[in-house]
Design a protein around this motif. Structure first.
Motif, mmCIF file in Angstrom:
data_model
loop_
_atom_site.group_PDB
_atom_site.id
_atom_site.type_symbol
_atom_site.label_atom_id
_atom_site.label_comp_id
_atom_site.label_asym_id
_atom_site.label_seq_id
_atom_site.Cartn_x
_atom_site.Cartn_y
_atom_site.Cartn_z
ATOM 1 N N GLU A 45 1.356 -0.955 -0.029
ATOM 2 C CA GLU A 45 -0.111 -0.023 0.113
ATOM 3 C C GLU A 45 0.951 1.305 0.145
ATOM 4 O O GLU A 45 1.837 1.643 1.320
ATOM 5 C CB GLU A 45 -1.284 0.157 1.442
ATOM 6 C CG GLU A 45 -2.284 -1.015 1.295
ATOM 7 C CD GLU A 45 -3.127 -0.947 2.925
ATOM 8 O OE1 GLU A 45 -2.970 -0.004 2.451
ATOM 9 O OE2 GLU A 45 -3.646 -2.482 2.694
ATOM 10 N N VAL A 46 0.539 2.036 -1.123
ATOM 11 C CA VAL A 46 1.467 3.273 -0.816
ATOM 12 C C VAL A 46 0.471 4.563 -0.487
ATOM 13 O O VAL A 46 -0.837 4.704 -1.154
ATOM 14 C CB VAL A 46 1.738 3.277 -3.051
ATOM 15 C CG1 VAL A 46 2.422 4.598 -2.633
ATOM 16 C CG2 VAL A 46 2.757 2.371 -3.595
ATOM 17 N N PRO A 47 0.800 5.126 0.296
ATOM 18 C CA PRO A 47 0.196 6.265 0.428
ATOM 19 C C PRO A 47 0.447 7.162 -0.341
ATOM 20 O O PRO A 47 0.662 7.229 -1.269
ATOM 21 C CB PRO A 47 0.917 6.591 2.089
ATOM 22 C CG PRO A 47 2.145 6.486 2.287
ATOM 23 C CD PRO A 47 2.106 5.282 0.929
ATOM 24 N N ALA A 48 -1.112 7.371 -0.353
ATOM 25 C CA ALA A 48 -1.677 8.559 -1.678
ATOM 26 C C ALA A 48 -0.588 10.114 -1.041
ATOM 27 O O ALA A 48 -0.778 10.592 -0.060
ATOM 28 C CB ALA A 48 -2.648 9.200 -1.535
ATOM 29 N N GLU A 49 -0.031 10.745 -1.411
ATOM 30 C CA GLU A 49 0.157 12.011 -2.035
ATOM 31 C C GLU A 49 -0.783 12.970 -2.064
ATOM 32 O O GLU A 49 -1.474 12.995 -1.678
ATOM 33 C CB GLU A 49 0.705 12.465 -3.817
ATOM 34 C CG GLU A 49 2.016 13.636 -3.528
ATOM 35 C CD GLU A 49 2.228 14.033 -4.950
ATOM 36 O OE1 GLU A 49 2.281 14.905 -5.550
ATOM 37 O OE2 GLU A 49 2.784 12.924 -5.406
ATOM 38 N N PRO A 50 -0.016 13.553 -0.398
ATOM 39 C CA PRO A 50 -0.894 14.753 0.425
ATOM 40 C C PRO A 50 -1.273 15.558 -0.572
ATOM 41 O O PRO A 50 -0.771 16.023 -1.648
ATOM 42 C CB PRO A 50 0.323 15.597 1.072
ATOM 43 C CG PRO A 50 1.143 15.045 0.824
ATOM 44 C CD PRO A 50 1.522 13.960 -0.365
ATOM 45 N N LYS A 51 -2.196 15.898 -0.521
ATOM 46 C CA LYS A 51 -3.331 17.111 -1.494
ATOM 47 C C LYS A 51 -2.416 18.529 -1.014
ATOM 48 O O LYS A 51 -2.281 18.790 -0.300
ATOM 49 C CB LYS A 51 -4.850 17.061 -1.035
ATOM 50 C CG LYS A 51 -5.361 18.499 -1.843
ATOM 51 C CD LYS A 51 -6.596 18.291 -1.886
ATOM 52 C CE LYS A 51 -7.017 19.431 -2.936
ATOM 53 N NZ LYS A 51 -8.775 19.550 -2.792
ATOM 54 N N ARG A 52 -2.196 18.972 -2.515
ATOM 55 C CA ARG A 52 -1.396 20.541 -2.243
ATOM 56 C C ARG A 52 -2.449 21.458 -2.591
ATOM 57 O O ARG A 52 -3.034 21.338 -3.290
ATOM 58 C CB ARG A 52 -0.110 20.364 -3.808
ATOM 59 C CG ARG A 52 0.883 19.724 -3.669
ATOM 60 C CD ARG A 52 1.548 19.864 -4.874
ATOM 61 N NE ARG A 52 2.707 18.971 -5.230
ATOM 62 C CZ ARG A 52 3.498 19.039 -4.996
ATOM 63 N NH1 ARG A 52 3.539 20.174 -3.621
ATOM 64 N NH2 ARG A 52 4.749 18.039 -4.982
ATOM 65 N N GLU A 53 -2.043 22.036 -1.306
ATOM 66 C CA GLU A 53 -2.687 23.668 -1.257
ATOM 67 C C GLU A 53 -2.315 24.656 -1.717
ATOM 68 O O GLU A 53 -3.233 25.346 -2.257
ATOM 69 C CB GLU A 53 -3.185 23.806 0.627
ATOM 70 C CG GLU A 53 -3.259 23.170 1.116
ATOM 71 C CD GLU A 53 -4.714 22.841 0.613
ATOM 72 O OE1 GLU A 53 -5.705 24.002 0.186
ATOM 73 O OE2 GLU A 53 -5.025 21.097 0.863
ATOM 74 N N LEU A 54 -0.877 24.306 -2.487
ATOM 75 C CA LEU A 54 -0.436 26.244 -4.021
ATOM 76 C C LEU A 54 -0.262 25.162 -4.439
ATOM 77 O O LEU A 54 0.648 24.069 -4.636
ATOM 78 C CB LEU A 54 0.372 26.365 -2.542
ATOM 79 C CG LEU A 54 0.363 27.268 -1.562
ATOM 80 C CD1 LEU A 54 1.261 27.271 -0.583
ATOM 81 C CD2 LEU A 54 -0.409 27.882 -1.557
ATOM 82 N N LEU A 55 -0.137 26.034 -5.637
ATOM 83 C CA LEU A 55 0.361 25.915 -7.151
ATOM 84 C C LEU A 55 1.575 26.915 -7.309
ATOM 85 O O LEU A 55 1.009 27.761 -7.433
ATOM 86 C CB LEU A 55 -0.495 25.249 -8.083
ATOM 87 C CG LEU A 55 -1.630 24.221 -8.104
ATOM 88 C CD1 LEU A 55 -2.558 23.765 -8.704
ATOM 89 C CD2 LEU A 55 -1.001 23.002 -7.801
ATOM 90 N N THR A 56 2.667 25.929 -8.100
ATOM 91 C CA THR A 56 3.348 27.236 -8.390
ATOM 92 C C THR A 56 3.028 26.872 -10.298
ATOM 93 O O THR A 56 1.704 26.760 -10.510
ATOM 94 C CB THR A 56 4.693 26.214 -9.478
ATOM 95 O OG1 THR A 56 4.696 25.104 -10.014
ATOM 96 C CG2 THR A 56 5.444 25.945 -7.148
ATOM 97 N N GLU A 57 3.269 28.499 -10.699
ATOM 98 C CA GLU A 57 2.740 28.797 -12.376
ATOM 99 C C GLU A 57 2.891 27.491 -13.457
ATOM 100 O O GLU A 57 2.057 27.464 -13.949
ATOM 101 C CB GLU A 57 3.491 30.223 -12.681
ATOM 102 C CG GLU A 57 4.996 30.085 -12.872
ATOM 103 C CD GLU A 57 5.480 31.541 -13.115
ATOM 104 O OE1 GLU A 57 6.526 31.689 -13.599
ATOM 105 O OE2 GLU A 57 4.366 32.300 -13.401
#
Length: 110
Positions: A45-57
């Protein structure tokens, strides 16, 4: 030459046939009572990647399938979603992006 174990001409072969019949019926009963083996997929089981709250351009340009230059141009003329500028780096909040996308949603009127 094939040997016939069920022949009644020889008592020894008759007993051998009875033993083989008993063994095969016992094996069949045992196999019928055993639970069926179903292989399980052994994937770690691979932990899901945490949801990013900030995105780069760059990340936003990938999301919208547009160029980074377009986002930069929008910022200079005051268009596009709100953004943050932290330590000289431009970042977009996901909630602002989603709000902008919702505002740009075109509803067809018949």
């Amino acid at each position: 030459m094939a040997t016939n174990y069920t022949s009644s001409s020889n008592p020894r072969t008759e007993k051998m046939g009875d033993v083989l019949d008993a063994l095969s019926s016992g094996i069949a009963k045992t196999a019928a009572n055993e639970p069926k083996f179903e292989p399980k997929l052994l994937v770690p089981e691979v932990p899901a990647e945490p949801k990013r709250e900030l995105l780069t351009e760059i990340m936003l340009a990938d999301r919208w399938v547009c160029s980074v230059a377009r986002l930069q141009r929008w910022r200079t003329v005051g268009e596009g979603p709100q953004y943050l500028k932290i330590v000289g780096k431009v970042l977009y909040r996901v909630k602002d992006i989603e709000a902008y996308e919702e505002a740009c949603l075109v509803r067809k009127v018949f």
